[in-house]
Motif scaffolding. Structure first.
Motif: not given
Length: 351
Positions: A88-112
């Motif tokens: 599963v691949y994800f294509c979007s635009v996010f910010g270099n902010d705390w929410r972006g970091s949390l979201l990226r960590d969540t993606f990694q945990r879920l295997g996205i």
């Protein structure tokens, strides 16, 4: 419900063996998701622990638990992953902010895999933050949401970079989910044009768009009845529609986009319209308490995966209802449906 008078055929063909066949083949799929991803945050506050602030005349919210999960397009990605897609691949635009970091960590945990996403300083990572107060005797109440959103469009430079990433992702996936949710989101005209191109190449694409459902061409639209009527019958109160209105809107949208339309109707089921023919299937029986948050994301994900493994529109629609019936039973979260849960849903309500 005498829907045949409107030319609507009823579909009841999904069986347990049919659901098993779909789920058996989903792991062969590589899925791509493009659109408005966000971070869903649940802050649970135990108000029995609150004490009056010394600095202000307020009782603070003592947070005892916080839950992070991907929302909007992120929840679609989580759902296609839970259904069993191999990649599963994800294509979007996010910010270099705390929410972006949390979201990226969540993606990694879920295997996205978010290799096709951009993380930049000039953009905010959208987030929906939901404080929930808990009191005596199990009482709970959700406060107004705290939202982080962008209030300007993407720059031309970022749009160009995003289109390149979309093309790269489309080259390697079998199916694509599109979530166009935010007023200032990432799915603009340039992205819509590239999606139309990939649909012409035979890529299976399912679209969920809150306000621009009629702006897309050649891809399968999955609006709910409110979104469809707002587009097709703007002079009509979208909350006051009937079966004839819904059927007319679905047919109009399918003809306009040049692709099938799957119009969801909540607990009334959904309509599949393709080349003028209309089919209806019922929603799965679910008993309260229910939470519909994320049900549309789950439905779109399951619909896309079933189409990706060769189901026709009617079977895919019925399969999607089985998946959504699982998610609405998950209270206080944007949940996903696993293959075992879906099979149980079908066995409990085979019709």
């Amino acid at each position: 419900m005498e829907l045949h008078y409107l030319g609507i055929e009823r579909y009841t063909g999904l069986t347990s063996s049919g659901a098993e066949r779909i789920l058996e083949h989903i792991p062969r799929l590589k899925a791509g998701v493009i659109g408005d991803g966000c971070l869903d945050i649940y802050w649970h506050a135990d108000m029995t622990k609150s004490e009056l602030s010394r600095e202000t005349p307020h009782y603070p919210l003592p947070i005892v638990k916080e839950i992070f999960s991907p929302g909007a397009a992120g929840n679609v990605a989580a759902n296609v992953k839970a259904l069993g897609c191999s990649e599963v691949y994800f294509c979007s635009v996010f910010g270099n902010d705390w929410r972006g970091s949390l979201l990226r960590d969540t993606f990694q945990r879920l295997g996205i895999d978010d290799r096709y996403s951009l993380y930049v300083d000039e953009w905010l990572t959208p987030a929906y933050c939901k404080p929930i107060r808990h009191g005596m005797q199990g009482a709970s109440q959700e406060d107004p949401r705290l939202d982080f959103n962008n209030h300007r469009p993407l720059s031309d430079v970022l749009v160009s970079q995003l289109v390149v990433r979309l093309d790269q992702m489309a080259e390697v996936v079998d199916i694509i989910a599109v979530t166009d949710q935010l007023h200032f989101g990432v799915v603009g005209e340039a992205v819509r044009e590239r999606l139309a191109y990939w649909a012409e190449q035979g890529k299976i694409i399912v679209l969920d768009s809150r306000d621009r459902i009629g702006a897309f061409k050649g891809i399968i639209a999955k609006p709910n009845e409110i979104e469809a009527l707002r587009w097709a019958e703007p002079s009509l109160d979208p909350y006051d529609g009937s079966w004839s209105h819904w059927l007319s809107a679905a047919r109009k949208l399918s003809e306009h986009t040049g692709a099938p339309c799957c119009l969801t109707l909540g607990d009334k089921g959904s309509l599949w319209v393709e080349k003028g023919r209309a089919y209806w299937t019922n929603a799965r029986k679910t008993e309260p308490p229910l939470d519909i948050v994320g049900a549309g994301d789950c439905f779109a994900s399951a619909l896309l995966c079933a189409l990706g493994v060769g189901s026709n529109g009617m079977e895919a629609m019925a399969f999607a209802h089985a998946a959504a019936a699982v998610v609405v039973r998950k209270i206080g979260m944007t949940g996903t449906a696993t293959p075992l849960e879906i099979l149980e849903s079908v066995r409990l309500d085979p019709a």
